[in-house]
Each structure stands twice: as C-alpha cells, then as structure tokens.
Design a protein around this motif. Structure first.
Motif, PDB file in Angstrom:
ATOM      1  N   ALA B 222       0.835  -1.210   0.000  1.00 37.60           N
ATOM      2  CA  ALA B 222       0.000   0.000   0.000  1.00 37.60           C
ATOM      3  C   ALA B 222       0.867   1.256   0.000  1.00 37.60           C
ATOM      4  CB  ALA B 222      -0.940  -0.018   1.209  1.00 37.60           C
ATOM      5  N   VAL B 223       1.957   1.218   0.762  1.00 38.97           N
ATOM      6  CA  VAL B 223       2.882   2.361   0.791  1.00 38.97           C
ATOM      7  C   VAL B 223       3.506   2.560  -0.594  1.00 38.97           C
ATOM      8  CG1 VAL B 223       5.107   3.170   1.694  1.00 38.97           C
ATOM      9  CG2 VAL B 223       3.398   2.231   3.267  1.00 38.97           C
ATOM     10  N   VAL B 280      -3.386   3.638   3.849  1.00 37.39           N
ATOM     11  CA  VAL B 280      -2.034   3.357   4.349  1.00 37.39           C
ATOM     12  C   VAL B 280      -1.951   3.657   5.840  1.00 37.39           C
ATOM     13  CG1 VAL B 280       0.352   4.212   4.296  1.00 37.39           C
ATOM     14  CG2 VAL B 280      -0.810   3.642   2.155  1.00 37.39           C
ATOM     15  N   ARG B 281      -2.522   4.770   6.231  1.00 37.43           N
ATOM     16  CA  ARG B 281      -2.467   5.155   7.639  1.00 37.43           C
ATOM     17  C   ARG B 281      -3.175   4.109   8.511  1.00 37.43           C
ATOM     18  NH1 ARG B 281      -0.114   9.053  11.133  1.00 37.43           N
ATOM     19  NH2 ARG B 281      -0.609   8.003  13.057  1.00 37.43           N
ATOM     20  N   ALA B 282      -4.333   3.628   8.024  1.00 37.77           N
ATOM     21  CA  ALA B 282      -5.079   2.613   8.788  1.00 37.77           C
ATOM     22  C   ALA B 282      -4.255   1.334   8.914  1.00 37.77           C
ATOM     23  CB  ALA B 282      -6.416   2.323   8.099  1.00 37.77           C
ATOM     24  N   LEU B 283      -3.587   0.954   7.839  1.00 37.34           N
ATOM     25  CA  LEU B 283      -2.780  -0.272   7.873  1.00 37.34           C
ATOM     26  C   LEU B 283      -1.569  -0.101   8.793  1.00 37.34           C
ATOM     27  CD1 LEU B 283      -2.928  -1.311   4.100  1.00 37.34           C
ATOM     28  CD2 LEU B 283      -3.795  -2.650   6.034  1.00 37.34           C
ATOM     29  N   HIS B 298       8.563  -1.059  12.663  1.00 37.75           N
ATOM     30  CA  HIS B 298       8.399  -1.010  11.210  1.00 37.75           C
ATOM     31  C   HIS B 298       7.247  -0.077  10.829  1.00 37.75           C
ATOM     32  CE1 HIS B 298       9.632  -2.433   7.337  1.00 37.75           C
ATOM     33  NE2 HIS B 298       8.457  -2.936   7.027  1.00 37.75           N
ATOM     34  N   ALA B 299       6.192  -0.106  11.628  1.00 37.44           N
ATOM     35  CA  ALA B 299       5.055   0.787  11.365  1.00 37.44           C
ATOM     36  C   ALA B 299       5.516   2.246  11.402  1.00 37.44           C
ATOM     37  CB  ALA B 299       3.954   0.534  12.397  1.00 37.44           C
ATOM     38  N   GLN B 300       6.310   2.554  12.430  1.00 37.65           N
ATOM     39  CA  GLN B 300       6.841   3.912  12.558  1.00 37.65           C
ATOM     40  C   GLN B 300       7.742   4.246  11.351  1.00 37.65           C
ATOM     41  OE1 GLN B 300       6.056   6.113  14.674  1.00 37.65           O
ATOM     42  NE2 GLN B 300       7.707   7.611  14.859  1.00 37.65           N
TER      43      GLN B 300
END
Lengths: 323, 323
Positions: B222-223, B280-283, B298-300
C-alpha cells in the motif's frame, strides 16, 4: 536432429557425464501415473499449446521430474512437474521466437504474472497462464515456510526477467558476450526454480543463506549453469529450425567468440559441460560432507536434478525433427 | 511546472495529506552532513550523470532519506541514500526515455547488474553503475541477516524487471490498463527497496512473512502504491517535457480510461492519493497495534517513508522547468 530450410544439419556432440554422474539414474515409481495426471492437468488449464506439442512436453516433463525427484510422493511430484511444465509452456508460447518479434507483447504477459506474484486481484478475464500460476502458488504457499516461498517466488521473478532479457537478444545473439550469457542463462533454464521447489516437495528445510558466498548458493548456481549448457546442446537443432538467426545458445557464442566452426563449437561446448559436471559433482560432495542433515538431503536432491538434465538430452522433443 | 515545446502547462493538483499524515515531518540531524557526503560518494563513483542533475538528485535524495530515516545514524542514513540515489540515477541514465528508444540497450545493462546480484566475477571493465552496486551490496551484506538480504535483493530484481517492462510502454502508454499499471508501478518507484533497507539501517528484524496475505506485506504494498502515485503527480510536468508521448503515469491512464480532460485527471489522481493515504495510515496503525516490537518499529518507519514521498512533491527537481 533437424535440417529445416536453410539450416545445416548439426552434428550433435553428446558430452560424456559417466565419470561425474554415472548411471543408471533412479526414477520415481509414480512416473506413469504422474504423466497421465500431468496431461489431465494441462488439458484442464487450457494452456494454449498445440496438442502434439503439449503431449511431448508433458512426456519430457513428467519423466524428467520423475528423475529429479525419484523419492517424492505422487502429489509432490505432480506439483513440481506442473510448475516446470507451466514455465516451459509459457516460454514456448509467449517467450522465445514469439517474444523476439514483439518483446512488448511478452512484457504485457509478464505484468499479469507479476500481479499474481504480488497477490493482486485478477484482471477480468485473466489468461490461462495467469490462472494456472495463481492456482499453483496457492497450493505451494500452503506447504512452504516463508523463507521457502520467498526463495521460490524470487526465482520465478528471475525467470520472468530472464525471458524478457532474452527476447531482446534472440534476433542477434552476436551482441551477447559469453560472460553475459553465463550470467543470464541460469534465469532462462528454470533449474533454480526446480531447486527451490525441491525442499518443499521433499519436506526438508534449508538453513537461511547469506548471499552468493554460501555453499548451497554456489552449488545451485553451478547446477543451473550446467543445466543451461546441457539444454543448449540438446535444443540447438530445434531452436535453429525455428528462427533465421542462430540460437542464443552456448555453441553459437563459442563459435562467435572463439572463431570456431559449428562442429568445433559443439565439441568445445560438450567439453565445457563435462568440466562443469565435474565441478558440480565436487560441490555436491562438499555439501554432502558438511554432515548437516538438510544439506546432505539437498546434495542428494541436486544430484537427482542433474540426472534429469543429463537424461533430457536424448528425449524425442530434441531429437525428433520439428514439423 | 514545465511548459516545454508542445507541452500544455499542467495544472499540478497537490493532494491534501493533512488528515492521514499531519506535519511537521521529523528529519535527521545528519541531513546536512549526509548531503555533503552523498555528493562526494556520487562524484567518486563516476556515475554518468550531468553535474547539475546530480546536484539536484543528491539534494532531493539526502533530504528525502533524512525524512524517511530521521532516527538513523549517519552511516546507515548514507547507505540508504546511496542505494536510493543509485536506483534513481540508473533509471534516469539507462531507463525511462533512453530505454524507450532502445530497450535492448537497457537489457544489456540489466544483465551486468544481474551478474552483480548473482555474485559473479565482474566483466572487464565493469561500468560505473555495476561497480557502485557491487560495493553497495558488499556493505549491505556485512550487516544483514540472510532473510533481510534475500528480501532486499529480491526487490532489486523486481526494480530491474519493472524498468525493462516500463521501457516497452513509454512510447505508447495507452496500451497499459490502469489495473496493470497499479501492479507494475511499485516496481519502478523503488519504495519497497527502501522499505527493505529500513530494518537493516535501524537494526531491527522483521518476522518471516508468508507471502502476500501477510500484514507487513500488505502495508508495504500500500505504501509503494501511494509512493508511485505521489511521484506520478510530482513528476508529470518533468516527464511530459522529456518525451513526445504522454508520461506513463497515473494522470495519463486516468485520462485515457475514464475519458477525462487532463485537469480532471489530475484531480482524480489527487483524490486517489488522498484515499490511498487514509488506507495506508489505517494499515500502519493496525501494524503498530499488533504490540510486537519489530512490527511497531516497522510501522513507525513506514510512516516516515510516507513522509518522505509526500515531502518530495514540492522539491525543485519537479517544480523547476527542465532545461
């Protein structure tokens, strides 16, 4: 051996692999059943391959995989055979001569397959190769570790890159150096994709590898190189009959780079195969001698894969004139 | 914004990412030093890029990577910046317009790079991009786990496939469906190669992943999609000025597939970017909420990578006319 229009009959020189890989080569007790089921699978997938070609292709694939995986159970044997058949049939249909005429058309098929590898939702309607690959990957994913799946799909990506690369050079192989060819040929012979599915089908797990200095990687690369060269010798007459350009193949490049006549180039290629086989055998023995159970199993599996490629030289697909 | 010969000035529509990714975006304290050292690295590697272009490219890369990796140490920041610069400079030099005219020439560079990825001995003499990639991979190999290295080189293979695929469609983007484009664009934007080097530079290790159903894989995909679309908006005027064909880019495909005028296509593309940013933000939040330490890190890291792509829209590389 083929002598199509304008093609000089080729004096096929068969290497002698007796020292490094003495026969007889074991084969699977499931070979006959696998052959029948592989034909059924290919028919059900509606792969756009003429019936007589598909019959030959199923025959060589099932018998080859039966030698590559003589100890696999029937379902595992079939999975590997189907994947290999898929690769060769895709290459025959959309790669090679077809792709050389129109590389962009091959690029158009490759993007569909890239979507499958990325897990994207299908286009409507997906082509038969796309659907077949998706089904194969679904089945493979169910029985692999993440690392095995990543390795296998990595090699599939490499195969697609190899086919697209090859399409740009088939009409003029003289632009390709022998060095470059040795780099790219492993991507178009599909041997590493076969080595990647082997631990999956035989239920062992290789340790993680640290790039190309790793022994497993070096053995697999050496096997792939040998497989590519052996296939070059076997397929030369067939490929020479299908195109007005000389085949993008080891004899052609040796002929060009070393200023040889074709029979000399064939003898040189055969010698290179024999020397490579000795190297491969030494690396397989080194891998086997590590004493690690999965590495010993992998060494044995790689030996069988070499058997399959040696065996395939004599198959009708390559010794019967193309009609 | 550029209005070169025959090119209609493009009303660049900038998406509003404030809801999903509010600023200000943190940046690295090493940004200035990294910029200076990146320029020196590029000069020492003799990359065949005109000096003014290289200066701009170093600037956008060092500042972008400083936002993508704001907490990395200087050496790690540089490693990522050099790899990213290498990719963009290679694409600028041998991909894009150059490759569209002669895809076979790009194929010839790609086989050299495939040799590097396979760990083969260099040809004599290797080109500057080949040497630079070999050096980068040597340094990367020294600090990665096998799985990290396999993931990174897998994405590099994917980038090469993407560039070769793209070369076949740049002269006539109308042959590419929007669906196909969404599949292939992540391979040409290099965002996943950046996501692959991030755990290496920030010293955390992701758990193994099981294919495309995995949450990490879904977030990264998604990113990458968002990064590709954002770059499409930013680079449209620049690319439109470099070729007589419309850019192979989201606005072009929307215009074609939905029968829009260019300004409408830009607005539609901007809306798609905004919606993708929300997804993307939700994921990313979902990944962060797993509670696992490497996944939270990794999310950060992925959030910072998104920042870098959002930031780059406004860089001079894309807003200054190409001369």
């Amino acid at each position: 051996m083929n002598s199509g229009p304008g093609i000089t009959p080729v004096p096929l020189t068969v290497p002698d692999f007796g020292a490094a890989f003495p026969g007889p080569f074991p084969t699977s007790p499931h070979a006959v059943t696998a052959d029948r089921r592989l034909r059924r699978w290919a028919a059900e997938r509606n792969l756009p391959v003429p019936a007589d070609e598909l019959r030959t292709l199923c025959g060589i694939t099932s018998q080859g995989i039966a030698r590559a995986l003589p100890t696999a159970d029937l379902d595992s044997l079939l999975l590997a055979a189907e994947l290999f058949l898929w690769l060769v049939a895709f290459d025959d249909t959309h790669g090679e001569v077809t792709a050389a005429v129109d590389p962009a058309a091959l690029a158009g098929h490759i993007d569909e397959l890239t979507g499958v590898l990325a897990g994207n939702a299908p286009t409507s309607p997906p082509g038969p190769f796309t659907t077949a690959l998706r089904d194969l990957l679904d089945r493979i994913r169910d029985r692999t570790t993440p690392s095995q799946y990543l390795t296998l799909t990595g090699h599939l990506h490499g195969n697609l890159l190899g086919l697209l690369w090859e399409a740009h050079h088939l009409t003029d192989p003289s632009r390709v150096s022998l060095h470059t060819y040795c780099t790219m040929r492993p991507l178009t012979v599909f041997a590493r994709t076969l080595t990647a599915i082997t631990p999956i089908t035989l239920s062992y797990e290789l340790p993680d590898r640290q790039g190309t200095s790793d022994l497993v990687d070096r053995v697999e690369t050496a096997v792939a190189r040998l497989a590519g060269w052996v296939n070059d010798l076997a397929s030369y007459p067939r490929e020479a009959s299908r195109s007005s350009a000389p085949p993008l193949s080891l004899p052609t490049l040796l002929r060009h780079e070393r200023h040889l006549q074709l029979p000399e180039a064939f003898r040189a290629a055969a010698r290179m195969c024999e020397e490579q086989a000795v190297l491969v055998r030494a690396l397989i023995d080194e891998l086997s001698a590590t004493g690690s159970s999965p590495l010993t199993r992998h060494a044995q599996a790689l030996k069988h894969i070499v058997h399959a490629f040696i065996w395939h030289i004599h198959h009708d697909r390559y010794t019967t004139p193309v009609t």
